[in-house]
Structures are given as structure tokens and as C-alpha cells.
Design an enzyme around this catalytic site. Sequence first.
Site, PDB file in Angstrom:
ATOM      1  N   LYS A 185       7.205  -7.700  22.268  1.00 55.17           N
ATOM      2  CA  LYS A 185       6.869  -7.333  23.655  1.00 55.17           C
ATOM      3  C   LYS A 185       7.229  -8.543  24.513  1.00 55.17           C
ATOM      4  CE  LYS A 185       4.339  -7.571  26.772  1.00 55.17           C
ATOM      5  NZ  LYS A 185       4.912  -8.085  28.029  1.00 55.17           N
ATOM      6  N   GLU A 260       0.553 -20.074  21.033  1.00 58.09           N
ATOM      7  CA  GLU A 260       1.264 -21.204  21.647  1.00 58.09           C
ATOM      8  C   GLU A 260       0.990 -21.095  23.140  1.00 58.09           C
ATOM      9  OE1 GLU A 260       2.950 -23.555  20.191  1.00 58.09           O
ATOM     10  OE2 GLU A 260       3.276 -22.778  18.181  1.00 58.09           O
ATOM     11  N   CYS A 294       6.188 -25.390  28.937  1.00 51.47           N
ATOM     12  CA  CYS A 294       4.818 -25.703  28.531  1.00 51.47           C
ATOM     13  C   CYS A 294       4.661 -27.177  28.177  1.00 51.47           C
ATOM     14  CB  CYS A 294       4.436 -24.842  27.334  1.00 51.47           C
ATOM     15  SG  CYS A 294       5.660 -24.950  26.029  1.00 51.47           S
ATOM     16  N   GLU A 392      -2.088 -26.658  35.181  1.00 49.73           N
ATOM     17  CA  GLU A 392      -0.676 -26.632  34.813  1.00 49.73           C
ATOM     18  C   GLU A 392       0.127 -26.341  36.100  1.00 49.73           C
ATOM     19  OE1 GLU A 392       0.198 -23.483  32.008  1.00 49.73           O
ATOM     20  OE2 GLU A 392       1.700 -24.684  30.995  1.00 49.73           O
TER      21      GLU A 392
HETATM   22  P1  NAP Z   1       1.488 -14.984  30.390  1.00 49.52           P
HETATM   23  O1  NAP Z   1       1.213 -14.406  31.727  1.00 49.52           O
HETATM   24  O2  NAP Z   1       0.350 -15.345  29.531  1.00 49.52           O
HETATM   25  O3  NAP Z   1       2.444 -13.923  29.665  1.00 49.52           O
HETATM   26  C1  NAP Z   1       2.976 -14.158  28.379  1.00 49.52           C
HETATM   27  C2  NAP Z   1       3.215 -12.823  27.706  1.00 49.52           C
HETATM   28  O4  NAP Z   1       1.949 -12.170  27.498  1.00 49.52           O
HETATM   29  C3  NAP Z   1       4.061 -11.848  28.534  1.00 49.52           C
HETATM   30  O5  NAP Z   1       4.829 -11.061  27.667  1.00 49.52           O
HETATM   31  C4  NAP Z   1       2.982 -10.996  29.212  1.00 49.52           C
HETATM   32  O6  NAP Z   1       3.441  -9.731  29.604  1.00 49.52           O
HETATM   33  C5  NAP Z   1       1.983 -10.882  28.083  1.00 49.52           C
HETATM   34  N1  NAP Z   1       0.638 -10.508  28.502  1.00 49.52           N
HETATM   35  C6  NAP Z   1       0.018 -10.720  29.681  1.00 49.52           C
HETATM   36  N2  NAP Z   1      -1.245 -10.210  29.646  1.00 49.52           N
HETATM   37  C7  NAP Z   1      -1.393  -9.659  28.412  1.00 49.52           C
HETATM   38  C8  NAP Z   1      -2.467  -8.969  27.750  1.00 49.52           C
HETATM   39  N3  NAP Z   1      -3.631  -8.744  28.345  1.00 49.52           N
HETATM   40  N4  NAP Z   1      -2.268  -8.556  26.481  1.00 49.52           N
HETATM   41  C9  NAP Z   1      -1.111  -8.783  25.841  1.00 49.52           C
HETATM   42  N5  NAP Z   1      -0.059  -9.410  26.417  1.00 49.52           N
HETATM   43  C10 NAP Z   1      -0.205  -9.857  27.683  1.00 49.52           C
HETATM   44  O7  NAP Z   1       2.385 -16.283  30.490  1.00 49.52           O
HETATM   45  P2  NAP Z   1       3.748 -16.473  31.269  1.00 49.52           P
HETATM   46  O8  NAP Z   1       3.417 -16.706  32.700  1.00 49.52           O
HETATM   47  O9  NAP Z   1       4.722 -15.400  30.942  1.00 49.52           O
HETATM   48  O10 NAP Z   1       4.305 -17.790  30.573  1.00 49.52           O
HETATM   49  C11 NAP Z   1       3.963 -19.056  30.997  1.00 49.52           C
HETATM   50  C12 NAP Z   1       2.873 -19.648  30.130  1.00 49.52           C
HETATM   51  O11 NAP Z   1       3.342 -19.719  28.782  1.00 49.52           O
HETATM   52  C13 NAP Z   1       2.549 -21.063  30.521  1.00 49.52           C
HETATM   53  O12 NAP Z   1       1.163 -21.264  30.494  1.00 49.52           O
HETATM   54  C14 NAP Z   1       3.238 -21.891  29.446  1.00 49.52           C
HETATM   55  O13 NAP Z   1       2.664 -23.160  29.263  1.00 49.52           O
HETATM   56  C15 NAP Z   1       3.101 -21.017  28.258  1.00 49.52           C
HETATM   57  N6  NAP Z   1       4.114 -21.344  27.229  1.00 49.52           N
HETATM   58  C16 NAP Z   1       3.702 -21.956  26.082  1.00 49.52           C
HETATM   59  C17 NAP Z   1       4.627 -22.314  25.111  1.00 49.52           C
HETATM   60  C18 NAP Z   1       4.196 -22.987  23.836  1.00 49.52           C
HETATM   61  O14 NAP Z   1       4.989 -23.018  22.890  1.00 49.52           O
HETATM   62  N7  NAP Z   1       2.988 -23.519  23.750  1.00 49.52           N
HETATM   63  C19 NAP Z   1       5.983 -22.035  25.310  1.00 49.52           C
HETATM   64  C20 NAP Z   1       6.378 -21.413  26.495  1.00 49.52           C
HETATM   65  C21 NAP Z   1       5.410 -21.066  27.451  1.00 49.52           C
HETATM   66  P3  NAP Z   1       3.790  -9.435  31.147  1.00 49.52           P
HETATM   67  O15 NAP Z   1       4.925 -10.318  31.500  1.00 49.52           O
HETATM   68  O16 NAP Z   1       4.158  -8.020  31.125  1.00 49.52           O
HETATM   69  O17 NAP Z   1       2.555  -9.740  31.938  1.00 49.52           O
END
Ligand code: NAP
Length: 488
Positions: A185, A260, A294, A392
Amino acid sequence: MSTLTQDFQLIDFNNVGLFIDGTWRLTGSKGTFDVINPSTKKVVASVPKGGSQEAKEAIEAADKAFPAWSKLTAYERADYLLRIRDLLLEKQEEIGTIISLEMGKAFKEAVGEVVYAASFLTWYAEEGKRIYGETIPALDPSKRLIVIKQPAGVVAAITPWNFPIAMMTRKLGPALAAGCTSIVKPASQSPLTALAFAKIIELANVPKGVVNIIVGSTGEISDEIFESDIVRKVSFTGSTAVGKDLVKFSAKTLKKLSLELGGHAPFLILEDADIEKAAEGAVLSKFRNAGQTCVCANRIYVHEKIATQFKEAFVRKTNELVVGESINEDVQVGPLVNKDGLEKVQEQVKDAVEKGAIIETGGEEIPELDGYFYKPTILSNVNNDMLIMNEETFGPVAPIVEFAEIDEVIKEANNTEYGLAAYIYTTSLENAITVSERLQFGIIGLNDAAPGVAQAPFGGIKESGYGREGGHQGISDYLEEKYISLKI
Ligand code: NAP
């Protein structure tokens, strides 16, 4: 390298489909949604919007494919992974273009991400052959104690938009090598890269149902995944807030979960650092992907004796960056991913300036560009009361804080709920070792602003999550250990 694809395109932007059980679904049960180019605010493509129905079908397809896929030898699965890898590399510019159009990563950097994504397939094609079991000396002479490792089952990968291809292969590489089948997804902002990858899965002749890729109503898809008894593991990369929700959702069926999550990386420049190298590293760490990684430097701590020189070098190098529409080859910094991303940056800079921060460079939008652009920005005279030191940022803003004592800066660096990455610039071997040991983070970049590689474990501690991806460690989450006691 394979030349299977020759000239045709991975994605027809006018005819995008979801990928379930090896077939393309050109309509979604929930209608469609648009993907917007953050450089231009224009629609890139309309995508079928899936929901519960597609999620159920994808889970069933992965379940059906599991027995045959898990029975293949590691060598046979490695051949598939390497075929996917070859096709990815062959199509690196096309996928780089899709990444750049849908989420705004500078084109050359996007192509670099594709090459990085391919490296996980190379690594796990080999690592799958080294899933060793164990025999244990028994106390009872009539017994033989054996531990075998088996694939966890059907896994779900939920991925973010900021590395739309690499976060997928970092999960699918070990999952497929271990013998698991999958549902992916991707983020709603960046489904096209994932669906282009689905085309590669098809071209590589991966058996139907081994990889299924769906997007749409995130809540419905998530509910199906977490309610399902079939899905045994979920690997998530995204924000800490969503990660915490998934921990609750996973309780119902006690799924294995790896997380992650977000970061708030401190970037320490000690008194004995090479200033030019530190400035170069800070530019790379902070402004790569327009600050939307991240692991990017979120707080820059520089020793007071070299602060003026460092600031001069950092501002000079930052002002050399080419900002613009991400698809242009000479551009180094593209837009923020969307309006929310831009507003978060604007709010953090406004808050910092109101509380006394000085803008050394940047500090404003770029009105002549139509997208969500913000100038690479450096702030000095920053303190802990400012939002930017606690949240962040996920944007191209670098706050600089001066320090006098190593003990003091280590305490400050660790003063966060996050624990993903930290950076140290020093020429002292003693400082390099002792400060690395004292920082509470999963990854340390020691005179290295880009430590992530397929061969090493990547992941955080504290509220940056748990589990490791990459390295020999990255495959263990996709395996179950089974103990067999044999009485003779
Ligand atoms: P996000 O809003 O948490 O979304 C990540 C994924 O989760 C997307 O596919 C999103 O889908 C999905 N999602 C959202 N709500 C959900 C729910 N209730 N149940 C299941 N899935 C759900 O994060 P983002 O804004 O896309 O990404 C940025 C974040 O990722 C930052 O905090 C960054 O630090 C972190 N990150 C961490 C790493 C690591 O390796 N530690 C690497 C890259 C990024 P939708 O897009 O459809 O909402």
C-alpha cells in the site's frame, strides 16, 4: 542485463491500474483520485481508488500464491529478484521521471533512488541463500534439537511518498527472498511509482499474487490488512503518529510489526572538525529531497570556536544549490510535496523568527515558481523553545545552535523522543568513538552525511520505531523460527 522491456513505457498516464493477482484493475470500487505534481500543482494522472474490496482480493491472491512461492528454493527466488533488479536498472530514468513528477524529487536524485532501490534486490537475492538454521547440543542423548527458519507468510508493506521506490524494495527484497508473498500500500501522493514497479513485477514473470499493489481509501485498506488472519506481518515506514496507531491495530491479531518512523537528527560539528567537509555534509544531509528525509539533519550543533567559519561555508554552499521544477536535470532542490508540507515549514520559520532566530539565507517562498517551493534556509540564534527544535521539519530549513562543551551537546542531542539518525563531524578518533557510543540513535553518520546502504541495518530506537531494514538483520522480520525436538 535484461532487455525485455525495450521501448515501451511502464505506465500509461491515461490508463493507470491497480495490480491484483497479476491482473490490472483499471477501475476502483471507490472511484478515482488525482496525483498532483508539486512543482506545477497540475494533475499527473488519475488513479483508480481501491478500498475494502480490493484489499480483500489482494490478501486472498497473496494467500493463494504463498504455498508455491514459499516452496521455491532460495536460488529460484534469487533469480526472480535479480530479474526485477535488472529491469529496474534498465528503466531507471523512466522511474526517476515518475518519482520526480508525482512527489517532486529532483530528477537526478530520483534516478539515484532507483539505483539505491535496486541495491536491496541484489543484496537480498544473496541473503536469502543464507537463511541458516541451528542444531543445539541436547542434554538427553536420545534427542536431537533443531531450529529451522520459515517464511512468516503473507506480509503487508505500507510505504511513504518520500522514497517511493526504495522503501518498497527495502521491504519486498527481504520479504520475497524469505518466501513471503505480499500486499503493498504505497502513499496516496506517490502511487504511480509503485504501479510502475508492478509492471516490472509482471515483466519479470513473477507468479501471480506474489506481489499485489493497491491504493485508495487508506482507512479501508488498513482495516482489511489489520483485521485479516492471513496477513502475518506488517512493515510500515511513515510518521510516528501513524506508527503508534498501527501498534494498536496490530494487537487484535498480534501481527508482527516493524516500524521505520520519524526522526529529528542532530548534526554535531566538534571543535576539531574539518569545516569544509562538515558544511558539505550538512548541505547534503539537510537539503537532499528538499529536506524531506527521515534521517535529514534537523538540528545543527556547531562548536562556538568554529561557528563563524562553519556558517560562512554552509551559507555559501547552500546558496549554490539550484532550486526549481524537479524534472529539470540541473535542479538539485525541488518543491515540498504538498501545501501542508509548505505550510509546516512556513510555520516553523515564522515561529523561530518571532522567538529571536536570525535568517542567514532563504526564509521565503519562491513566487516566480508555481509549485510548493521554499528557499533553502539557514537560521542562527536558535533555542529549544522553538518548534523547529522539537518537531520534525521535513523541509529545507537548517537551524544552527552553538555549543561549548561535548557533554552539553550530547545531552542536547539526546533530548528528543526520536532516535533514528545522528551525525558527528570530528577529526579526533577518541571523540569519534566515544560520542558515537553516547548518542541514543540507531544510525550514526561519522563524517558521513549519507550512511544508508543495503548492506547495513537501518532503523531507529525510542519513538523512531523498531525493527531493522537492510543488512543481514533485515530478513529476520520476515521469518519465523521453528524448534523441532527429535526423540530417537
Ligand atoms: P504517513 O502519513 O505516516 O504515511 C505513510 C504511509 O502510511 C502512507 O502510505 C499512508 O497512506 C499510510 N497511512 C496513513 N494513515 C494510515 C493508517 N491509519 N493506517 C494505515 N496506513 C496509513 O507518513 P508520510 O507523510 O507519507 O511520510 C513521512 C514520514 O515518514 C516522516 O515522518 C518520515 O520521517 C517517515 N519516514 C521514515 C523512514 C524510516 O526509515 N525511518 C523513511 C522514510 C520516511 P496515505 O498516503 O494514503 O495517507
